[in-house]
Design a protein around this motif. Structure first.
Motif, mmCIF file in Angstrom:
data_model
loop_
_atom_site.group_PDB
_atom_site.id
_atom_site.type_symbol
_atom_site.label_atom_id
_atom_site.label_comp_id
_atom_site.label_asym_id
_atom_site.label_seq_id
_atom_site.Cartn_x
_atom_site.Cartn_y
_atom_site.Cartn_z
ATOM 1 N N SER A 34 0.813 -1.227 0.000
ATOM 2 C CA SER A 34 0.000 0.000 0.000
ATOM 3 C C SER A 34 0.839 1.266 0.000
ATOM 4 C CB SER A 34 -0.925 0.015 1.220
ATOM 5 O OG SER A 34 -0.223 0.311 2.420
ATOM 6 N N LEU A 35 2.140 1.148 0.275
ATOM 7 C CA LEU A 35 2.964 2.351 0.441
ATOM 8 C C LEU A 35 3.036 3.230 -0.815
ATOM 9 C CD1 LEU A 35 5.933 1.208 2.704
ATOM 10 C CD2 LEU A 35 4.044 2.734 3.291
ATOM 11 N N PRO A 36 3.161 2.668 -2.027
ATOM 12 C CA PRO A 36 3.141 3.562 -3.198
ATOM 13 C C PRO A 36 1.849 4.378 -3.300
ATOM 14 C CG PRO A 36 4.037 1.417 -3.806
ATOM 15 C CD PRO A 36 3.485 1.276 -2.418
ATOM 16 N N VAL A 59 -12.223 10.983 13.796
ATOM 17 C CA VAL A 59 -11.780 9.991 12.820
ATOM 18 C C VAL A 59 -10.386 10.309 12.307
ATOM 19 C CG1 VAL A 59 -12.748 11.071 10.727
ATOM 20 C CG2 VAL A 59 -12.583 8.580 10.896
ATOM 21 N N GLY A 60 -10.066 11.597 12.152
ATOM 22 C CA GLY A 60 -8.748 11.963 11.651
ATOM 23 C C GLY A 60 -7.627 11.562 12.582
ATOM 24 N N ALA A 61 -7.811 11.822 13.881
ATOM 25 C CA ALA A 61 -6.777 11.459 14.848
ATOM 26 C C ALA A 61 -6.619 9.946 14.948
ATOM 27 C CB ALA A 61 -7.113 12.053 16.212
ATOM 28 N N ARG A 62 -7.730 9.225 14.915
ATOM 29 C CA ARG A 62 -7.630 7.770 15.005
ATOM 30 C C ARG A 62 -6.950 7.196 13.772
ATOM 31 N NH1 ARG A 62 -12.199 3.249 16.660
ATOM 32 N NH2 ARG A 62 -10.835 1.466 16.329
ATOM 33 N N ARG A 63 -7.311 7.683 12.594
ATOM 34 C CA ARG A 63 -6.659 7.213 11.362
ATOM 35 C C ARG A 63 -5.153 7.385 11.441
ATOM 36 N NH1 ARG A 63 -10.686 10.460 7.268
ATOM 37 N NH2 ARG A 63 -12.115 8.730 6.780
ATOM 38 N N LEU A 64 -4.726 8.543 11.855
ATOM 39 C CA LEU A 64 -3.293 8.818 11.898
ATOM 40 C C LEU A 64 -2.583 7.969 12.945
ATOM 41 C CD1 LEU A 64 -3.460 12.661 11.354
ATOM 42 C CD2 LEU A 64 -2.191 11.048 9.915
ATOM 43 N N ASN A 65 -3.232 7.759 14.087
ATOM 44 C CA ASN A 65 -2.615 6.908 15.097
ATOM 45 C C ASN A 65 -2.514 5.462 14.610
ATOM 46 O OD1 ASN A 65 -1.559 7.038 17.896
ATOM 47 N ND2 ASN A 65 -3.097 5.462 18.254
ATOM 48 N N ASP A 66 -3.548 4.993 13.915
ATOM 49 C CA ASP A 66 -3.492 3.649 13.340
ATOM 50 C C ASP A 66 -2.418 3.559 12.260
ATOM 51 O OD1 ASP A 66 -5.431 2.615 14.985
ATOM 52 O OD2 ASP A 66 -7.062 2.831 13.548
ATOM 53 N N ALA A 67 -2.324 4.588 11.426
ATOM 54 C CA ALA A 67 -1.279 4.586 10.406
ATOM 55 C C ALA A 67 0.102 4.566 11.039
ATOM 56 C CB ALA A 67 -1.427 5.811 9.504
ATOM 57 N N ALA A 68 0.269 5.305 12.131
ATOM 58 C CA ALA A 68 1.563 5.310 12.827
ATOM 59 C C ALA A 68 1.915 3.910 13.312
ATOM 60 C CB ALA A 68 1.519 6.284 13.997
ATOM 61 N N SER A 69 0.954 3.205 13.880
ATOM 62 C CA SER A 69 1.207 1.843 14.347
ATOM 63 C C SER A 69 1.584 0.933 13.182
ATOM 64 C CB SER A 69 -0.038 1.293 15.055
ATOM 65 O OG SER A 69 -0.319 2.021 16.222
ATOM 66 N N CYS A 70 0.894 1.084 12.064
ATOM 67 C CA CYS A 70 1.186 0.248 10.899
ATOM 68 C C CYS A 70 2.562 0.569 10.319
ATOM 69 C CB CYS A 70 0.108 0.438 9.842
ATOM 70 S SG CYS A 70 -1.507 -0.271 10.309
ATOM 71 N N LEU A 71 2.906 1.836 10.240
ATOM 72 C CA LEU A 71 4.226 2.213 9.742
ATOM 73 C C LEU A 71 5.329 1.692 10.667
ATOM 74 C CD1 LEU A 71 3.339 5.853 8.655
ATOM 75 C CD2 LEU A 71 4.025 4.004 7.108
ATOM 76 N N GLU A 72 5.072 1.709 11.960
ATOM 77 C CA GLU A 72 6.040 1.171 12.915
ATOM 78 C C GLU A 72 6.215 -0.335 12.705
ATOM 79 O OE1 GLU A 72 8.921 1.415 15.602
ATOM 80 O OE2 GLU A 72 7.694 3.186 15.145
ATOM 81 N N ALA A 123 8.729 7.718 9.733
ATOM 82 C CA ALA A 123 7.394 8.020 9.225
ATOM 83 C C ALA A 123 6.350 7.798 10.307
ATOM 84 C CB ALA A 123 7.088 7.154 8.003
ATOM 85 N N ALA A 124 6.520 6.740 11.094
ATOM 86 C CA ALA A 124 5.575 6.460 12.169
ATOM 87 C C ALA A 124 5.558 7.585 13.194
ATOM 88 C CB ALA A 124 5.931 5.139 12.850
ATOM 89 N N TYR A 167 2.342 17.202 6.645
ATOM 90 C CA TYR A 167 1.982 16.326 5.524
ATOM 91 C C TYR A 167 3.131 16.205 4.533
ATOM 92 C CZ TYR A 167 -2.681 16.306 7.442
ATOM 93 O OH TYR A 167 -3.744 16.140 8.299
ATOM 94 N N ALA A 168 3.832 17.307 4.283
ATOM 95 C CA ALA A 168 5.018 17.241 3.423
ATOM 96 C C ALA A 168 6.116 16.423 4.092
ATOM 97 C CB ALA A 168 5.513 18.651 3.104
ATOM 98 N N GLN A 169 6.242 16.551 5.395
ATOM 99 C CA GLN A 169 7.252 15.762 6.113
ATOM 100 C C GLN A 169 6.954 14.269 6.008
ATOM 101 O OE1 GLN A 169 7.130 17.349 10.110
ATOM 102 N NE2 GLN A 169 7.533 19.438 9.401
ATOM 103 N N LEU A 170 5.686 13.890 6.142
ATOM 104 C CA LEU A 170 5.334 12.478 6.027
ATOM 105 C C LEU A 170 5.533 11.991 4.599
ATOM 106 C CD1 LEU A 170 4.287 9.965 7.440
ATOM 107 C CD2 LEU A 170 1.944 10.728 6.953
ATOM 108 N N HIS A 171 5.222 12.843 3.633
ATOM 109 C CA HIS A 171 5.452 12.469 2.235
ATOM 110 C C HIS A 171 6.926 12.185 1.987
ATOM 111 C CE1 HIS A 171 6.106 13.676 -2.139
ATOM 112 N NE2 HIS A 171 5.477 12.512 -2.173
ATOM 113 N N THR A 172 7.790 13.035 2.486
ATOM 114 C CA THR A 172 9.228 12.831 2.313
ATOM 115 C C THR A 172 9.674 11.531 2.970
ATOM 116 O OG1 THR A 172 9.643 15.206 2.198
ATOM 117 C CG2 THR A 172 11.497 13.799 2.797
ATOM 118 N N ALA A 173 9.171 11.262 4.169
ATOM 119 C CA ALA A 173 9.576 10.044 4.881
ATOM 120 C C ALA A 173 9.123 8.791 4.140
ATOM 121 C CB ALA A 173 9.008 10.065 6.296
ATOM 122 N N VAL A 174 7.888 8.791 3.630
ATOM 123 C CA VAL A 174 7.395 7.624 2.898
ATOM 124 C C VAL A 174 8.120 7.479 1.568
ATOM 125 C CG1 VAL A 174 5.369 6.601 1.775
ATOM 126 C CG2 VAL A 174 5.152 7.651 4.037
#
Length: 315
Positions: A187-189, A240-253, A260-261, A297-304
């Motif tokens: 899913s990363l791309p 929903v936004g905060a939960r999505r991001l926290n879940d994404a952080a766990s998945c990236l970790e 990125a996490a 958001y730009a920082q996360l884009h760069t990390a991914v």
């Protein structure tokens, strides 16, 4: 990093989890696979959502289903009578994922009918000419609704991201076994494309994405936003936004992408911290937090992107 466990407006994610057999992936994985955490948008310059520019749940569901190695049959359109017959036929073969539906017209929910319900997804268990029975992930297992009322909600006249009413998904079939970790890698791309900002999707004039959307929202909050926007943010958008991001952080970790996490978790904390000032009218504090969020958001884009160019270059 502590994963959040609790209630939240994860309707399409919970509905899809119900359809994916006895051992579905976690809702954190499913939500991340939809791509929803990777951006922000201000639709038409006035409707703020903490999901990517041009994203909507229909696109997210299709992405998650494919990444997990499943397929399904999606159908829509027709008259109410034709849609009911299609639903009845589908229910004869098993549960059916329906949506979007108009949440404000699901009359078993307290406070309905109302014009502010928004889009929603659920799983229909049975349907006939008189009654529809469904598992509504917003806290209503085995809810029932008169069929005529259900059809009004399912027609989803107020939902702008579908071209035809009466959308359902059935015939879920697993074609290949994919581990949650492999699905996340694949899913990363897509996450990188959402974070980069897509220009291939139709959007209303004046729409903004990413940092520009969040900066414009900060200006709106600082000036004094309409009451409807405040209600949307405190009842749905922040949660929903905060939960999505926290879940994404766990998945990236879990993928070993600690940098990125860390960024995604920081976004979740900033966004979650907006709830109190917005509820209590401290709009200047809320605007300041939004301006803190915008560049991340730009920082996360760069990390991914960096991850895709190195350890994940074989994707």
């Amino acid at each position: 990093m502590l994963r959040y466990v609790g209630s939240g407006p994860y309707c399409y994610t919970n509905s899809l989890a119900m359809m994916l057999g006895e051992e579905p992936p976690s809702t954190a994985v499913i939500e991340t696979l939809t791509g929803s955490p990777f951006g922000a948008q201000l639709i038409g310059g006035s409707l703020p959502l903490f999901d990517p520019y041009g994203w909507h749940p229909e696109a997210g569901l299709d992405a998650a289903i494919a990444l997990l190695g499943w397929s399904c049959e999606r159908s829509d359109g027709g008259t109410p009578a034709e849609a009911l017959e299609r639903l009845r036929a589908a229910c004869s073969r098993g549960p059916v994922l329906v949506g979007p539906v108009d949440m404000g017209l699901l009359l078993y929910q307290p406070g309905t009918p109302n014009a502010d319900g928004g889009d929603h997804y659920a799983v229909v268990l049975a349907a006939d000419q008189d009654t529809v029975e469904l598992h509504d992930p917003h806290g209503h297992p085995y809810a029932t609704l008169p069929t005529r009322a259900f059809l009004s909600a399912w027609e989803a006249k107020a939902i702008g991201y579908i071209d035809s009413p009466f959308v359902l998904r059935t015939g879920f079939a697993r074609h290949r076994r994919v581990t949650p970790l492999d699905a996340l890698r694949q899913s990363l791309p897509g996450a990188e494309r959402w974070l980069a900002g897509r220009d291939d999707l139709p959007m209303p004039p004046g729409s903004l994405g990413g940092a520009a959307a969040v900066e414009a929202l900060a200006d709106m909050v600082a000036r004094g936003m309409p009451s409807g926007v405040r209600t949307l943010l405190v009842a749905f958008g922040i949660r929903v936004g905060a939960r999505r991001l926290n879940d994404a952080a766990s998945c990236l970790e879990e993928l070993g992408l600690s940098h990125a996490a860390s960024i995604a978790q920081g976004q979740a904390r900033i966004l979650g911290g907006l709830q109190y000032p917005l509820v209590h009218g401290d709009d200047q504090a809320a605007a300041a937090r939004l301006r803190q969020l915008a560049p991340t958001y730009a920082q996360l884009h760069t990390a991914v992107s960096t991850a895709l160019g190195s350890a994940f270059s074989t994707l």
